[in-house]
Design an enzyme around this catalytic site. Structure first.
Site, short mmCIF file in Angstrom:
data_model
loop_
_atom_site.label_atom_id
_atom_site.label_comp_id
_atom_site.label_asym_id
_atom_site.label_seq_id
_atom_site.Cartn_x
_atom_site.Cartn_y
_atom_site.Cartn_z
N ASP A 124 -12.12 -4.88 -0.51
CA ASP A 124 -12.04 -3.58 0.15
C ASP A 124 -13.07 -2.64 -0.46
O ASP A 124 -13.13 -2.49 -1.68
CB ASP A 124 -10.63 -3.00 0.01
CG ASP A 124 -10.41 -1.82 0.96
OD1 ASP A 124 -11.17 -1.68 1.93
OD2 ASP A 124 -9.45 -1.06 0.73
N TYR A 126 -15.34 1.27 -0.14
CA TYR A 126 -15.02 2.70 -0.31
C TYR A 126 -16.22 3.46 0.26
O TYR A 126 -16.84 4.24 -0.43
CB TYR A 126 -14.85 2.93 -1.82
CG TYR A 126 -14.20 4.19 -2.30
CD1 TYR A 126 -12.97 4.62 -1.82
CD2 TYR A 126 -14.80 4.94 -3.30
CE1 TYR A 126 -12.37 5.77 -2.32
CE2 TYR A 126 -14.21 6.08 -3.81
CZ TYR A 126 -12.99 6.48 -3.30
OH TYR A 126 -12.40 7.62 -3.81
N HIS A 131 -14.31 10.48 2.62
CA HIS A 131 -13.09 9.98 1.97
C HIS A 131 -13.24 10.00 0.45
O HIS A 131 -12.35 10.48 -0.27
CB HIS A 131 -12.77 8.57 2.45
CG HIS A 131 -11.61 7.93 1.74
ND1 HIS A 131 -10.31 8.39 1.87
CD2 HIS A 131 -11.56 6.90 0.86
CE1 HIS A 131 -9.51 7.65 1.12
NE2 HIS A 131 -10.23 6.73 0.49
N GLU A 197 -4.19 3.62 5.29
CA GLU A 197 -5.62 3.88 5.27
C GLU A 197 -6.23 3.18 6.49
O GLU A 197 -6.10 1.96 6.64
CB GLU A 197 -6.28 3.37 3.97
CG GLU A 197 -5.86 4.18 2.75
CD GLU A 197 -6.64 3.84 1.49
OE1 GLU A 197 -7.26 2.73 1.44
OE2 GLU A 197 -6.65 4.65 0.55
N GLU A 199 -9.10 1.55 8.47
CA GLU A 199 -10.34 0.91 8.05
C GLU A 199 -10.82 -0.10 9.10
O GLU A 199 -10.06 -0.53 9.96
CB GLU A 199 -10.15 0.17 6.71
CG GLU A 199 -9.53 1.05 5.63
CD GLU A 199 -9.65 0.45 4.23
OE1 GLU A 199 -10.40 -0.53 4.06
OE2 GLU A 199 -8.98 0.99 3.32
N ASP A 231 -4.88 -0.49 5.26
CA ASP A 231 -4.72 -0.77 3.83
C ASP A 231 -3.59 0.13 3.30
O ASP A 231 -3.81 1.16 2.69
CB ASP A 231 -6.04 -0.48 3.11
CG ASP A 231 -5.95 -0.64 1.60
OD1 ASP A 231 -5.08 -1.40 1.14
OD2 ASP A 231 -6.75 0.00 0.90
N ARG A 235 0.80 5.46 -3.36
CA ARG A 235 -0.03 6.36 -4.19
C ARG A 235 0.56 6.60 -5.58
O ARG A 235 -0.20 6.78 -6.55
CB ARG A 235 -0.21 7.70 -3.47
CG ARG A 235 -0.85 7.62 -2.11
CD ARG A 235 -2.27 7.09 -2.19
NE ARG A 235 -2.90 7.09 -0.86
CZ ARG A 235 -4.01 6.44 -0.60
NH1 ARG A 235 -4.62 5.73 -1.53
NH2 ARG A 235 -4.52 6.47 0.62
N GLN A 238 -0.06 3.39 -7.54
CA GLN A 238 -1.51 3.30 -7.74
C GLN A 238 -1.98 4.27 -8.83
O GLN A 238 -2.78 3.91 -9.70
CB GLN A 238 -2.22 3.61 -6.42
CG GLN A 238 -3.74 3.50 -6.45
CD GLN A 238 -4.38 3.99 -5.14
OE1 GLN A 238 -3.70 4.42 -4.22
NE2 GLN A 238 -5.70 3.90 -5.07
N LYS A 251 -1.55 -1.56 -3.82
CA LYS A 251 -2.21 -1.98 -2.58
C LYS A 251 -1.74 -3.36 -2.09
O LYS A 251 -1.86 -3.66 -0.91
CB LYS A 251 -3.72 -2.06 -2.80
CG LYS A 251 -4.38 -0.75 -3.19
CD LYS A 251 -4.61 0.12 -1.99
CE LYS A 251 -5.56 1.26 -2.33
NZ LYS A 251 -5.88 2.06 -1.13
N THR A 255 -1.17 -5.72 3.83
CA THR A 255 -2.33 -5.15 4.51
C THR A 255 -2.29 -5.66 5.95
O THR A 255 -2.21 -6.87 6.18
CB THR A 255 -3.64 -5.60 3.84
OG1 THR A 255 -3.60 -5.25 2.45
CG2 THR A 255 -4.85 -4.96 4.49
N GLU A 356 -5.16 12.51 2.41
CA GLU A 356 -6.11 13.56 2.77
C GLU A 356 -5.54 14.52 3.83
O GLU A 356 -5.68 15.74 3.71
CB GLU A 356 -7.40 12.92 3.31
CG GLU A 356 -8.12 12.05 2.31
CD GLU A 356 -9.10 11.11 2.98
OE1 GLU A 356 -8.71 9.97 3.29
OE2 GLU A 356 -10.24 11.52 3.22
CA CA Z 1 -8.71 1.08 1.14
#
Ligand code: CA
Length: 413
Positions: A124, A126, A131, A197, A199, A231, A235, A238, A251, A255, A356
């Site tokens: 994965d 970024y 972001h 997330e 993606e 994903d 939090r 993490q 994570k 997925t 976010e």
């Molecule tokens: Ca991700």
């Protein structure tokens, strides 16, 4: 070039995202033969049984669809990919093929979709500057939001391939260690900050040799197509575990990927120049070609649209990601999946995660049912959908990646 039209007897409405401009591949079964998986191609609101169709009309390629998964077809490379796509266009646009394929079409709402290929390694990235900037501002308030390496290489991590699931699979809220704010020691509990997330994923077909980097120019030779990825992220788990290493249990609990793999051949009109090519890059990232992609995302929670992230804003292209992930000689395997990282555009209604959108829980989203969301609740269903710019003003549908949160198992001692 004008895209051929589907035969009238197929009943595909004009402008359908799964018209002949798309032709995505998946793996399905139906109620008549629940244990027998078949490869399929979506056309309109139906699925063509590609395993049976190739046996009947293209026997030289039939072995690649024999298991019902796409693995052998992915490995077969561009000559096979082009041949099958051309054959599909013929079968679905030329009247004489009706007798040969009509009985091989099943309604899409009557099939069960499966994980379309065996996932090998999962990486994965970024790649969204917005972001990375948003997350940097939340995690390191007052500091520089982007780390010094961010504009020089596509940052990524290796994820857990074995917990990638197809759209529709329930996602169980994970348990794990977290340190509540203000506490001096961690607790073991159900995740209290569950997130999504949005993606884009890239599916590798043709493998490479260990020790030999794959250049960005080799992108279309090795990568077959794209899917949508959610994903899911815990939090609080993490945040506590990633000091100093990267994502791990926050994570790896699940997925979600969309069931339809859209081949790169369907994305020619969506290609754009990525912003990174106008920056000072080391050579293997600079000569990367225009593999930015004009794809519009939509994220829905319980049916309500909460964000519309634009993939066109992504800083790094997938060709650069591929070149970077192999530049040390790491080899590719058929079924490798690499994802873009969260897609977030510049506007607050274009952010691709709740972290976010709700500012780490400080500004919860209002949903139409009167409830608010700082983080995902049990029972919430998240749908990520997307479509790309296509030929003749058409949209190339990417389908959707759907997942519902189910409650955590009881927390033990
Ligand atoms: Ca991700």
């Amino acid at each position: 070039m004008t895209t051929p039209r589907p035969c009238d007897w197929l009943g595909v409405p004009d402008g359908h995202p799964f018209g002949l401009q798309t032709l995505p591949y998946g793996s399905f079964s139906d109620a008549r033969h629940p244990a027998r998986r078949r490869a399929g191609v979506a056309i309109g609101d139906r699925v063509l049984d590609l395993t049976a169709a190739t046996e009947r009309l293209l026997p030289g390629r039939a072995a690649e669809f024999g298991t019902g998964a796409l693995d052998a077809f992915l490995a077969a490379g561009d000559a096979a990919w082009s041949q099958v796509r051309s054959a599909l266009v013929r079968w679905l646009s030329e009247e004489p093929f009706r007798d040969a394929i009509e009985d091989l079409l099943v309604p899409a709402d009557a099939v069960t979709m499966h994980l379309p290929f065996t996932v090998a390694d999962y990486v994965d990235f970024y790649a969204s500057e917005q972001h990375a900037t948003n997350v940097g501002a939340i995690m390191r308030p007052g500091g520089e939001p982007l780390t010094p390496n961010w504009r020089h290489l596509p940052i990524g991590y290796h994820g857990r391939a074995g917990t990638i699931v197809v759209s529709g699979t329930p996602i169980r809220r994970p348990c794990g260690q977290a340190r509540p704010s203000g506490a001096d020691r961690p607790v073991y509990r159900a995740c209290a900050r569950l997130d999504f997330e949005a993606e884009l994923g890239f599916v590798v077909g043709v493998p490479s040799a260990l020790g030999e980097p794959v250049s960005a120019a080799g992108f279309a030779e090795h990568v077959f197509g794209v899917c949508l990825v959610n994903d899911w992220s815990a939090r609080d788990i993490q945040g506590w575990e990633s000091m100093p290493l990267g994502p791990f249990l926050g994570k790896s609990f699940g997925t979600t990927v969309s069931p339809w793999i859209v081949p790169l051949a369907a994305l020619e009109q969506a290609r754009i120049r990525p912003p990174s090519l106008d920056t000072d890059l080391v050579g293997y990232l600079a000569a990367a070609g225009d593999w930015g992609l004009d794809i519009d995302f939509e994220v829905r929670i319980n049916g309500h649209v909460v964000s519309r992230p634009p993939y066109a804003t992504m800083h790094w292209s997938p060709a650069q990601m591929l070149a970077h992930l192999t530049v040390n000689g790491a080899s590719l395997r058929t079924g490798d999946l690499f994802a873009s990282g969260t897609v977030s555009g510049p506007r607050p209604d274009q952010y691709g995660s709740l972290l976010e959108l709700a500012d780490a829980g400080r500004r919860p989203l209002n949903l139409p049912d009167g409830t608010t969301r700082g983080w995902l609740q049990d029972g919430d269903e998240v749908v990520i959908a997307a479509s790309a710019a296509g030929p003749d003003g058409l949209r190339v549908g990417l389908g959707e990646a759907r997942g519902q949160i189910v409650p955590a198992l009881a927390v033990g001692p």
